[in-house]
Structures are given as C-alpha cells and as structure tokens.
Design a protein around this motif. Structure first.
Motif, short mmCIF file in Angstrom:
data_model
loop_
_atom_site.label_atom_id
_atom_site.label_comp_id
_atom_site.label_asym_id
_atom_site.label_seq_id
_atom_site.Cartn_x
_atom_site.Cartn_y
_atom_site.Cartn_z
N TYR A 391 0.85 -1.13 -0.01
CA TYR A 391 -0.31 -0.26 0.14
C TYR A 391 0.53 1.26 0.00
CZ TYR A 391 -3.64 -3.07 1.14
OH TYR A 391 -4.43 -3.73 1.49
N TRP A 392 0.25 2.36 -0.69
CA TRP A 392 2.09 3.30 -0.48
C TRP A 392 0.76 4.64 -1.22
CZ3 TRP A 392 1.77 5.21 -5.93
CH2 TRP A 392 1.71 4.42 -6.72
N TYR A 393 1.08 6.06 -0.45
CA TYR A 393 0.92 7.12 -1.46
C TYR A 393 1.25 8.03 -1.97
CZ TYR A 393 2.05 9.51 2.09
OH TYR A 393 3.14 10.42 2.99
N GLU A 394 1.20 8.81 -3.57
CA GLU A 394 2.01 9.65 -4.45
C GLU A 394 1.21 10.75 -4.05
OE1 GLU A 394 4.98 10.05 -8.01
OE2 GLU A 394 3.03 8.24 -8.02
N ARG A 395 1.98 11.96 -3.77
CA ARG A 395 1.81 13.25 -4.04
C ARG A 395 2.50 13.76 -5.32
NH1 ARG A 395 -1.35 17.30 -1.90
NH2 ARG A 395 -0.95 16.90 -0.30
N ARG A 396 1.73 14.44 -6.67
CA ARG A 396 2.10 14.29 -7.91
C ARG A 396 1.37 15.51 -8.60
NH1 ARG A 396 0.23 10.15 -12.23
NH2 ARG A 396 1.11 9.02 -10.76
N GLY A 397 2.44 17.06 -8.09
CA GLY A 397 1.98 17.71 -8.39
C GLY A 397 0.35 17.93 -7.55
N LYS A 398 -0.30 18.63 -7.80
CA LYS A 398 -1.65 18.99 -7.46
C LYS A 398 -2.48 17.81 -7.01
CE LYS A 398 -2.61 23.38 -9.69
NZ LYS A 398 -3.84 24.67 -10.20
N GLY A 399 -1.65 16.83 -7.38
CA GLY A 399 -2.86 15.46 -6.75
C GLY A 399 -2.34 14.54 -5.80
N VAL A 400 -2.36 13.82 -5.14
CA VAL A 400 -2.65 12.78 -4.25
C VAL A 400 -3.30 11.48 -5.01
CG1 VAL A 400 -2.67 11.88 -2.54
CG2 VAL A 400 -2.78 14.25 -2.59
N PHE A 401 -2.16 10.46 -5.13
CA PHE A 401 -2.62 8.52 -5.22
C PHE A 401 -2.54 7.76 -4.33
CE2 PHE A 401 -1.26 11.81 -8.38
CZ PHE A 401 -2.24 11.83 -9.90
N LEU A 402 -3.32 7.34 -3.64
CA LEU A 402 -3.77 6.17 -2.97
C LEU A 402 -3.49 5.19 -3.74
CD1 LEU A 402 -6.32 7.08 -0.66
CD2 LEU A 402 -3.79 7.21 -0.39
N ALA A 403 -2.82 3.90 -4.13
CA ALA A 403 -2.48 2.73 -4.36
C ALA A 403 -2.76 1.31 -3.34
CB ALA A 403 -1.89 2.75 -5.58
N ALA A 404 -2.85 0.18 -4.09
CA ALA A 404 -2.20 -0.44 -3.25
C ALA A 404 -2.33 -1.92 -4.54
CB ALA A 404 -3.83 -1.65 -2.87
N THR A 405 -0.49 -2.14 -4.53
CA THR A 405 0.08 -2.76 -5.78
C THR A 405 0.45 -4.35 -5.23
OG1 THR A 405 0.27 -0.90 -6.82
CG2 THR A 405 1.92 -3.31 -7.43
N PRO A 406 0.36 -5.67 -6.20
CA PRO A 406 0.32 -6.57 -5.96
C PRO A 406 2.10 -7.05 -5.80
CG PRO A 406 -1.22 -6.70 -8.18
CD PRO A 406 -0.21 -5.43 -7.59
N ILE A 407 2.34 -7.31 -4.09
CA ILE A 407 4.06 -7.96 -4.13
C ILE A 407 4.70 -8.24 -5.45
CG2 ILE A 407 5.52 -8.28 -3.04
CD1 ILE A 407 4.15 -7.42 -1.26
N ASP A 408 3.82 -9.64 -5.93
CA ASP A 408 4.26 -9.87 -6.62
C ASP A 408 3.44 -10.91 -8.02
OD1 ASP A 408 4.93 -12.44 -8.21
OD2 ASP A 408 5.67 -14.30 -6.63
#
Length: 667
Positions: A391-408
């Motif tokens: 699980y991670w979040y990212e701030r990119r410019g004016k946007g915030v993204f929340l995500a869950a990515t498969p590890i494998d």
C-alpha cells in the motif's frame, strides 16, 4: 486452457490462400519467405536477408504449431515485427498482438498490416483496439451542442472543428485531431470513457465508435492492442465483469519487458483526489445537459469537492511516493478519522441522491454506480489489510494518489495468462540478463518451451564505442556532480552536441543541466519544459541539439541517423530502494531467504541500462558514443553482469580515444 478459435484460411480471388496466391500456405516454408531470394526479398523494397529474423520466424511458427510459449530477445534491426506477424497469420488462429505504446500499435496497423495484405494475405482482417478515452463520444457531442459549457475562444473553435470531424471520421480516434493540444481539457468532457457510458441504452449505440471498434475486432484474425488495454481486459475477465477483447487463444507481446509493471497496475487498486473532483464535475455537467434541477444534489456535489480537498490535504505536501502500510494507515486514520468519514458519507449521499432521481436516465444510473465504486475503493485502500499488496500514496503536482499494488504478479500471470492461453510469445530487445532469462521467468511466472537470445544484426564493435571514465569519483561522492558536468561538456564537444543525456532522477537531471548550461555552444532541451512529443520533434529538427531527460526517454524513442551521435548516462539505473513497491519486493525476496540485490535489483537495472543504450544504434549506418559516468560498472563485482548483458561494444576509459573514434567514424 482456453479453446483456440480457428479462423478459416481466407481465399484469394484466384483461389489461392492468404499466405500466397501461387501456393497453399502449408506448402510454403518459413525459409521460402524469409530466406535469401525468398518472397520477402522479392516483395519488400530495401529488404535484406537477416539470419536472426529467419531464426525468430521459425521459433514463432513452431510455437503456434505446437501450442507452446516462447521467449525471444531480438535486438534492434532484427525485423522482429514481420518475424512474428507472418507466422501469426499463417497459424489460422485469432491472435492478439500487444505492444508497449500506441505509436507502435499504429505503425503495425498502418504500415506492416497493409504490406502483408498486399503481398501475402489479401483477405487478412486486422483490427486496432485502444482504450475508450482515445475515442470521441457522439452522444456527448450532440448533448453539448447549444449548451453554455465551453470555456473560452479556444474551446469554442476546437468544438466546432470536432463537431465537423465527427460527421466525417470513420474511427473517432483522437490521434486524427492534429489541432487539439495534448492537454486540452475539452477532450475529457467528450471522450468515450466508461465512467458516463450508458452502453446499449445510448441513442448513439449503433453509431458509436466503441461499438464499431468491437465489431471490427469480432471479425478480425489479428487484433492489435497495447499492454494497458490487454491487462485491463485480463483484470476484468478475472472479476467476471465481461471482457473488452473478443475470444482468442494466442498472444504476442512486443516490448515484453514492460509486462510486469503494467500488469501490477491493473491487478492493483487505485484512487486519486482527482476522481472526486471529476465525479462532481461530470454529475454537474450531466444535470446541466439533461436539464435536471436537483437542487439538493448540487449542494452535495459541492460538499464532495470540499470534503475531498479537506481529506487529501492531510497527506504530506512533499512530492514523491511513500509507503502506506497497515501501521501507517491506522495512524493516519486515528488522526484524520473525521475527514475520512465525512468524505465517505458525502460520496454515499451522492449515490443515494442519484438513485432517488425520477425519472432516472441511464446516465444517472451510471454515475450512481461510479460513486459506489469509488466509496468501496477508498474503503479498501484505507482499511484493508489484504496480504500480497504493498500500500502506498503519492503526491504528484496538485494530486494525491492512493494505491495497492501486488507485490508479486507471477502467480496471477501464470494462472490468468500463461495457463489460459496455449501460445504466448514474449519478445523485446531487452529480456535477458547475462544471456539468461531467469529473471524474466521469475517475475512473470512463465515457463517457456523455448527461449533464445538471437545474434545481433548490427556490428556494435565497429558502430559504437563505450566510454567509462576511470577518474570520476563515486556517484555518491559530493564531488561527482561537478566532475560529471565537466565530462558531459567534453563529450558534447567531441560529438558536436547531438546527444541524449539520460539521468536516473529529476533532481540529478536538473542539477547537471544547470551546471552544463552556458558552458557549451549547443542548444539544450530539458524534460518537463514541453510535452514529450514536442521535445522529441525539437530534438530531431534542431541541429546539434542536446536533450537532458529521465526515465520516459530511456525507451521507446527512435532517432536514427546523425542527429543522435552520443548517449550519456549518469548512473547505473538502480530503482530507488525507498520506493514502496521496490522495498516491498526486496523484503518479500529476503523473507523467502533469497538475495534480493542479485535476483531483483541488479537484473532490473541491467534491463534499464540496455534500454537506455539502445537509443543510439538504430540502423547499420549509425555510429556513436555510449558513455556511462558511473565507474561502479568497472569497480564492483556486480558490474560484470551489466557488461556481460550489453552487446560487444569496443570499450575505453580514454577520452582521446573517444575523440579519435568520432573523427574516424563521423555520422
């Protein structure tokens, strides 16, 4: 195993087959097509026999015949496109070809397919499929006419041209609109994305460009897609939500080195601050276009905007991607429970208000469903502890993204792709590490029946010189920046500009660009100052230009000829170890008792370096310098893997040798 869809072999007017008018397809061998004095040589202008192309075509043909998976590394100049397309159409099966980019898709469809139809398979039916956001929605255009929704003179002018184009275009593909800027917000309000699509209930369904695209695909022998669309379809099939692509039994992945990253996106979950703004905007537009009053609903839309902003403002202002694992999320929710609950309740209220509208046009039902899906995504990303995800979040410019990515994704791909389809062909110029495919097979979960690194078609010893300066300090030394700038300046003088300077981070790119600016006589271009396509056009058309760029220019960029005579890379392209996805994958391997550095971080960097260096030599007449300013490739034991994975370049650590090479081999 999915059932193969057998396509009857099309007949020519003279009664022959699609492989050739003079012989039945089964009677013509691959050698007779690709070999010396073969059919390709007779029918393709400028064709020359390439042993690796013949070898690849044989492997692909056998994979189709024996219903096997195959992995092939084929360098630039092999002619791999025809080496997989001709066996594909000879197979008599419906084959999906998936490429890394839309530009390669269009090249296949507009250049290679017409050639094959003219000379080998006159009745071949091919279809080009892209994501819905690439196409115009006729219904939205008709609804927008006469409505006060256009912003400024530019939008009025663009909409007028689009309205005229809608009456003439056969595809509705945005790529035909040369006048519309890449970042034109107008397109987002009139494209055919599924968020507002009412499907068969739409008045324009029969004339819809998406409907037409699907009909062409249903009738096609060859379906050309990109990786994003392919894995979007595969993820939908996983959840039993139907499909985007028609039934098929064989897949060819060109630029297959990108599969893991794209699959990780589509088998993961994501939501962003923009989605809440877009939900409010799209609902307001729908109410305006359909002339629905709904005063209370409009108030709740304003509340969603306000509470969305309040919630996402709780994330740190620092740019970048950061871990958001269970402990961090629990702490975050404890601090911000009220704003989280307020947002969730506000979205739920939109869902309820839309569901209560009477009458209820299909657009309203679609938006209510969308609000419910967003609320579930937000809940999953903030409260789920499902294992197997990072699980991670990212701030990119004016946007915030929340995500869950498969590890494998290897198990997912094994189950959903390689076990379901009897023939999968993986090819790229960069798949092997140290001449082996162990890394690829581990990451993708594929066990091919055959695998091969084909011999290079170019004479890299003669065409390219690899320069690794011995005297530079370690890349982690504070003195590296200024010394690297001096090396870049001297290399640019030798190459007369005409260079890509590729960096592993934006900060390093900007730092070196600032240090070099004003100290060379060549025009410098900097990534981020203009869209990627415009920068590339400027580079190609500006004499002696130098481009400073990062990751997006390391691959998929083709500048043959003298305009690109030098590629300079600052550091070995190791992924940032603090990146949440990288850190989670490293941790998973280490917990399994494996060496993550050797099995994951080094191979990933090797493939990235091969991609970066691959920008230079694009034809047999290209000449130039490759420079890597990171001498760990010489000093560290793992550097041997990098050197063994690269073509057999002539190498030097002497700048005078570089100068002599360019004098003797001017481009």
């Amino acid at each position: 195993m999915a059932t193969a869809k057998r396509i009857p072999t099309p007949k020519t007017a003279a009664g022959g087959t699609k492989a050739a008018a003079t012989k039945a397809a089964g009677q013509i061998s691959v050698e007779e097509i690709f070999g010396p004095s073969g059919l390709l040589e007779k029918r393709h202008p400028g064709y020359e026999f390439r042993p690796s192309q013949l070898g690849m075509a044989k492997m692909v043909e056998e994979a189709f015949q024996k219903q096997q998976h195959v992995v092939i590394e084929a360098g630039t100049g092999t002619g791999k496109t025809l080496a997989y397309l001709i066996p594909a159409i000879r197979s008599g099966r419906r084959v999906v070809v998936s490429t890394a980019t839309k530009s390669l898709q269009e090249q296949l469809f507009q250049k290679d397919v017409p050639f094959l139809q003219k000379h080998f398979a006159p009745n071949l039916k091919a279809a080009l499929m892209k994501g819905r956001s690439n196409f115009l929605c006729r219904q939205k255009v008709h609804q927008m006419e006469g409505q006060p929704v256009l912003k400024g003179i530019d939008e009025v002018d663009w909409f007028s041209q689009i309205r005229d184009w809608e009456k003439l275009t056969e595809t509705g593909d945005r790529s035909e609109l040369t006048f519309l800027p890449d970042d034109a917000e107008l397109w987002n309000r009139i494209d055919a994305r599924s968020d507002l699509c009412t499907g068969q209930k739409c008045a324009e369904f029969q004339r819809c460009f998406i409907t037409a695209m699907h009909q062409r695909a249903q009738e096609a022998d060859l379906i050309i897609v990109n990786h994003h669309l392919f894995f979007a379809d595969l993820a939908i099939r996983q959840d039993d939500f139907g499909s985007i692509l028609p039934e098929y039994s064989a897949v060819i992945f060109d630029e297959a080195h990108e599969i893991e990253d794209v699959a990780s996106d589509y088998f993961g979950r994501q939501i962003s601050s923009y989605r809440f703004e877009e939900l409010s905007r799209d609902t307001e537009n729908m109410l305006r276009v359909l002339r629905i009053e709904a005063g209370p609903l409009r108030k709740h839309l304003a509340r969603v905007r306000e509470r969305g902003r309040s919630f996402f403002e709780n994330f740190p202002e620092r740019e970048g991607r950061y871990p958001f694992q269970p402990a961090e999320r629990q702490s975050f929710l404890e601090r911000n429970r009220e704003t989280y609950d307020d947002l969730s309740v506000a979205v739920k209220r939109i869902e309820v208000e839309l569901s209560a509208l009477q009458p209820k046009p299909e657009e309203v039902v679609t938006l209510a469903r969308r609000a419910a899906e967003m609320r579930r995504e937000l809940e999953f990303l903030l409260e789920s502890n499902e294992k197997g995800y990072v699980y991670w979040y990212e701030r990119r410019g004016k946007g915030v993204f929340l995500a869950a990515t498969p590890i494998d994704v290897s198990e997912i791909l094994r189950e959903k792709l390689f076990d379901q389809f009897d023939t999968v062909v993986l090819t790229s110029a960069t798949l092997a590490v140290g001449g082996r495919f162990d890394y690829l097979k581990q990451r993708l979960g594929v066990q091919p029946s055959k695998e091969e690194v084909l011999p290079q078609e170019f004479n890299f010893r003669e065409q390219a010189l690899l320069y690794i300066p011995e005297s530079l300090p370690d890349v982690r030394n504070p003195a590296f920046g200024e010394r690297a700038a001096q090396e870049i300046i001297e290399l640019l003088e030798i190459s007369h500009g005409r260079a890509f300077c590729l960096f592993t981070s934006n900060a390093q790119m900007r730092d070196l660009h600032e240090r070099v600016s004003g100290r060379v006589r060549f025009p410098l271009l900097l990534q981020g100052t203009a869209p990627r396509t415009i920068l590339l056009d400027r580079f190609r058309t500006t004499p002696n230009a130098v481009l400073f760029a990062t990751a997006s220019f390391w691959q998929g960029v083709d500048v043959p000829g003298a305009q690109l005579s030098c590629v300079i890379i600052d550091k070995l392209p190791f992924a940032v170890p603090s990146d949440p996805i990288v850190a989670a994958r490293v941790r998973a391997l280490e917990e399994d008792g494996r060496n993550a550095f050797a099995e994951y971080q080094v191979p990933e960097a090797v493939l990235a370096l091969k991609q970066g260096f691959g920008r230079l030599i694009r034809s047999k007449t290209d000449r130039g310098i490759l420079a890597i300013l990171d001498n760990r490739i010489r000093r560290m034991q793992y550097g041997r893997i990098f050197l063994e994975s690269l073509p057999e370049y002539t190498t030097t650590q002497d700048l005078a040798t570089v100068a002599r090479f360019m004098e003797n081999h001017p481009k």
